[in-house]
Design a protein around this motif. Structure first.
Motif, mmCIF file in Angstrom:
data_model
loop_
_atom_site.group_PDB
_atom_site.id
_atom_site.type_symbol
_atom_site.label_atom_id
_atom_site.label_comp_id
_atom_site.label_asym_id
_atom_site.label_seq_id
_atom_site.Cartn_x
_atom_site.Cartn_y
_atom_site.Cartn_z
ATOM 1 N N VAL A 129 0.838 -1.205 0.000
ATOM 2 C CA VAL A 129 0.000 0.000 0.000
ATOM 3 C C VAL A 129 0.871 1.251 0.000
ATOM 4 C CG1 VAL A 129 -1.587 1.371 1.412
ATOM 5 C CG2 VAL A 129 -2.073 -1.048 0.996
ATOM 6 N N LEU A 130 1.920 1.267 0.818
ATOM 7 C CA LEU A 130 2.826 2.415 0.840
ATOM 8 C C LEU A 130 3.541 2.566 -0.501
ATOM 9 C CD1 LEU A 130 4.420 1.985 4.393
ATOM 10 C CD2 LEU A 130 2.834 3.764 3.690
ATOM 11 N N GLU A 156 7.820 2.894 10.185
ATOM 12 C CA GLU A 156 6.790 3.610 10.938
ATOM 13 C C GLU A 156 6.700 5.068 10.494
ATOM 14 O OE1 GLU A 156 4.666 2.279 12.954
ATOM 15 O OE2 GLU A 156 5.554 0.274 12.835
ATOM 16 N N ARG A 157 7.837 5.646 10.172
ATOM 17 C CA ARG A 157 7.833 7.041 9.708
ATOM 18 C C ARG A 157 7.174 7.165 8.342
ATOM 19 N NH1 ARG A 157 12.907 6.703 12.339
ATOM 20 N NH2 ARG A 157 14.063 6.349 10.404
ATOM 21 N N HIS A 158 7.317 6.146 7.496
ATOM 22 C CA HIS A 158 6.634 6.157 6.198
ATOM 23 C C HIS A 158 5.114 6.105 6.396
ATOM 24 C CE1 HIS A 158 9.998 5.971 3.381
ATOM 25 N NE2 HIS A 158 10.597 5.113 4.184
ATOM 26 N N ILE A 159 4.664 5.301 7.351
ATOM 27 C CA ILE A 159 3.231 5.235 7.632
ATOM 28 C C ILE A 159 2.729 6.591 8.126
ATOM 29 C CG2 ILE A 159 1.487 4.221 9.155
ATOM 30 C CD1 ILE A 159 2.972 1.607 9.018
ATOM 31 N N ASP A 160 3.509 7.216 8.998
ATOM 32 C CA ASP A 160 3.114 8.545 9.494
ATOM 33 C C ASP A 160 3.045 9.558 8.348
ATOM 34 O OD1 ASP A 160 2.881 7.736 12.130
ATOM 35 O OD2 ASP A 160 4.995 8.142 12.585
ATOM 36 N N ILE A 171 2.293 9.032 5.140
ATOM 37 C CA ILE A 171 1.092 8.813 4.330
ATOM 38 C C ILE A 171 -0.168 9.076 5.150
ATOM 39 C CG2 ILE A 171 -0.191 7.119 2.945
ATOM 40 C CD1 ILE A 171 2.452 8.003 1.700
ATOM 41 N N GLY A 172 -0.102 8.719 6.434
ATOM 42 C CA GLY A 172 -1.270 8.881 7.301
ATOM 43 C C GLY A 172 -1.735 7.533 7.824
ATOM 44 N N ARG A 173 -1.720 7.341 9.138
ATOM 45 C CA ARG A 173 -2.021 6.034 9.713
ATOM 46 C C ARG A 173 -3.453 5.581 9.413
ATOM 47 N NH1 ARG A 173 1.532 3.485 12.711
ATOM 48 N NH2 ARG A 173 3.477 4.598 13.149
ATOM 49 N N GLU A 174 -4.414 6.474 9.536
ATOM 50 C CA GLU A 174 -5.796 6.099 9.262
ATOM 51 C C GLU A 174 -5.989 5.730 7.800
ATOM 52 O OE1 GLU A 174 -8.592 8.964 10.567
ATOM 53 O OE2 GLU A 174 -8.009 8.873 12.687
ATOM 54 N N LYS A 175 -5.362 6.484 6.945
ATOM 55 C CA LYS A 175 -5.461 6.240 5.508
ATOM 56 C C LYS A 175 -4.857 4.883 5.149
ATOM 57 C CE LYS A 175 -4.068 8.365 1.116
ATOM 58 N NZ LYS A 175 -3.417 9.546 0.519
ATOM 59 N N VAL A 176 -3.666 4.594 5.683
ATOM 60 C CA VAL A 176 -3.006 3.314 5.405
ATOM 61 C C VAL A 176 -3.832 2.160 5.954
ATOM 62 C CG1 VAL A 176 -0.971 1.886 5.895
ATOM 63 C CG2 VAL A 176 -0.685 4.298 5.283
ATOM 64 N N ALA A 177 -4.317 2.288 7.183
ATOM 65 C CA ALA A 177 -5.106 1.218 7.795
ATOM 66 C C ALA A 177 -6.378 0.941 6.994
ATOM 67 C CB ALA A 177 -5.468 1.597 9.230
ATOM 68 N N SER A 178 -7.025 1.987 6.510
ATOM 69 C CA SER A 178 -8.249 1.826 5.724
ATOM 70 C C SER A 178 -7.969 1.114 4.408
ATOM 71 C CB SER A 178 -8.873 3.197 5.461
ATOM 72 O OG SER A 178 -9.986 3.089 4.597
ATOM 73 N N GLN A 179 -6.893 1.522 3.731
ATOM 74 C CA GLN A 179 -6.564 0.903 2.452
ATOM 75 C C GLN A 179 -6.111 -0.544 2.622
ATOM 76 O OE1 GLN A 179 -4.314 3.028 -0.453
ATOM 77 N NE2 GLN A 179 -5.002 5.015 0.262
ATOM 78 N N VAL A 180 -5.359 -0.835 3.691
ATOM 79 C CA VAL A 180 -4.927 -2.207 3.947
ATOM 80 C C VAL A 180 -6.137 -3.103 4.172
ATOM 81 C CG1 VAL A 180 -3.761 -3.695 5.632
ATOM 82 C CG2 VAL A 180 -2.623 -1.639 4.802
ATOM 83 N N LYS A 181 -7.117 -2.631 4.903
ATOM 84 C CA LYS A 181 -8.334 -3.408 5.154
ATOM 85 C C LYS A 181 -9.056 -3.711 3.850
ATOM 86 C CE LYS A 181 -12.639 -3.262 7.863
ATOM 87 N NZ LYS A 181 -13.561 -3.400 6.731
#
Length: 438
Positions: free
Chosen positions: A274-275, A329-333, A335-345
């Motif tokens: 996703v990233l 972890e910094r890459h996730i921050d 992009i945005g944690r909520e955004k990444v979590a939503s797309q991964v789901k």
């Protein structure tokens, strides 16, 4: 006495003639096998040709899901992709994803004639450079994703950093060691030597026979610190003669940090993809994968003492992993944690549905290198081209793509040739033009 000697001589003469006849029959058999048994590359090209000509139906397809997610501040201007394929990090599945993406978009791959790996040694320019398959006319290389030892001097020439995103993938050092220990034959050798003992004893005995990393260690092993080996540790450490091992490791990690735009983590594969798609501006369908080369051996637990000993020997790989796992972890921050979590789901839900379309999960089949997978649904009669492509051995796909790229105009130079454009149309239909969701 003379008669006996003549009889003995006649025996050896007949035996010699008999051996010659056997040898001749063996050579004829080999010739027949070579002429009439389809070679692997031709088999896969012919399979795709059968799909193109409608002999194999492709009437069920991957779902089409659109996710608008490419923010200007997270998407890079780098559209080309340089990927170092590390050993035993789940890269067999990833490479097929990159190959399918490249075929769909008519991209150029860095491939060498007659090889499924790239050799970027010190004499690369004099030896292997001339074997590279050139990109199509008036274009450049777009993707590199085969096994090779990272050599920045060569990579900067083939895939300029100004236009290419540099990436690789690493894995937690204990699980990566265990996978390499089994895959590359070390486990089998230890079992022959020690008999039917538990995994802890096998690994401990192997490590006792392995030199522990020291000041002058150069990593050549495929089992211990093999990620460092793939990322160019040997050549880099030789430039730091007189430095301590820790000084070399610190400098090596800093060097990798400056070269790699994004390092993926096998243990977090879905998040990594996703990233990656965010940075390169890809679509969610571009990162669809099917697990390949999954070991058929049952999972075996190890004691905490054995794991600690593995980490002691994996001193270079361990520190590489710790550094880039933190940077992940910094890459996730970013992009945005909520955004990444939503797309991964959403991606996992989509991949599960696609997987259920591709496989009959009630039946398993053995693959190469003692791997195991599910049976492709109605294989050879009603199979989706994307399913077959993603499950084909990447070694075979490399040779097929090499032939396609050599043709320069996507015309395969073989009897009954067909145009790659037709294949691309079929694949794009499977991925992009299907209105019916799974």
């Amino acid at each position: 006495m003379v008669a006996k000697e003549q009889s003995t001589w006649r025996y050896f003469t007949v035996s010699s003639r008999f051996r010659k006849v056997l040898l001749l029959l063996f050579m004829v058999t080999l010739l027949v096998a070579f002429l009439y048994v389809p070679r692997p590359v031709q088999y896969h090209i012919n399979y795709i040709r059968r799909i193109v000509h409608g002999e194999i139906r492709t009437d069920y397809t991957q779902p089409h899901i659109e996710i608008q997610s490419h923010d200007a501040e997270t998407t890079t201007t780098k559209k080309n992709f340089m990927f170092i394929k590390t050993h035993k990090c789940g890269t067999s599945s990833l490479v097929n994803v990159f190959y399918l993406l490249g075929v769909r978009r008519r991209l150029n791959f860095v491939v060498q004639k007659g090889e499924h790996q790239l050799y970027f040694g010190a004499n690369y320019i004099k030896t292997n450079g001339r074997r590279l398959v050139p990109p199509r006319l008036n274009s450049t290389y777009n993707i590199q994703c085969q096994h090779c030892v990272f050599n920045p001097r060569i990579e900067h020439e083939l895939m300029p950093k100004e236009t290419s995103l540099y990436s690789t993938i690493i894995r937690s050092p204990v699980s990566q060691f265990k996978s390499a220990f089994s895959f590359f034959g070390a486990e089998g050798k230890m079992r022959k030597k020690l008999g039917n003992v538990d995994m802890d004893k096998l690994i401990n005995h192997y490590l006792d026979l392995t030199p522990e990393p020291t000041l002058n260690t150069t990593v050549h092993s495929r089992v211990v610190n093999s990620i460092a080996r793939d990322l160019g540790w040997a050549g880099f450490s030789e430039t730091m003669e007189g430095s301590t091992l820790q000084e070399k490791i610190d400098a090596f990690i800093q060097h990798l940090d400056s070269e790699m735009d994004f390092v993926m983590i096998t243990d977090r594969m879905d998040e990594s993809l996703v990233l990656l798609k965010e940075y390169l501006g890809w679509n969610i369908t571009d990162i669809m994968y099917l697990n390949r080369m999954v070991s058929s051996k049952p999972k075996v637990s190890m004691s905490d003492e054995t794991k600690a000993k593995i980490l002691q020997y994996q001193v270079i790989d361990r520190q590489i992993f710790d550094h880039f796992n933190a940077s992940f972890e910094r890459h996730i921050d970013k992009i945005g944690r909520e955004k990444v979590a939503s797309q991964v789901k959403q991606f996992r839900e989509m991949r599960e549905k696609f997987e259920n379309k591709c496989f009959n999960k009630s039946k398993t089949v053995r693959g190469p290198y003692n791997s195991i997978t599910w049976q492709i649904t109605d294989y050879g009669r009603n199979v989706n081209l994307a399913c077959t492509f993603l499950q084909t051995r990447d070694v075979m796909l490399t040779h097929v793509i090499t032939q396609l790229q050599l043709s320069q105009d996507y015309e395969v130079p073989m009897e009954g040739g067909f145009k790659m454009e037709e294949i691309i149309t079929k694949i794009k239909h499977d991925y992009d033009n299907n209105e019916e969701l799974v």
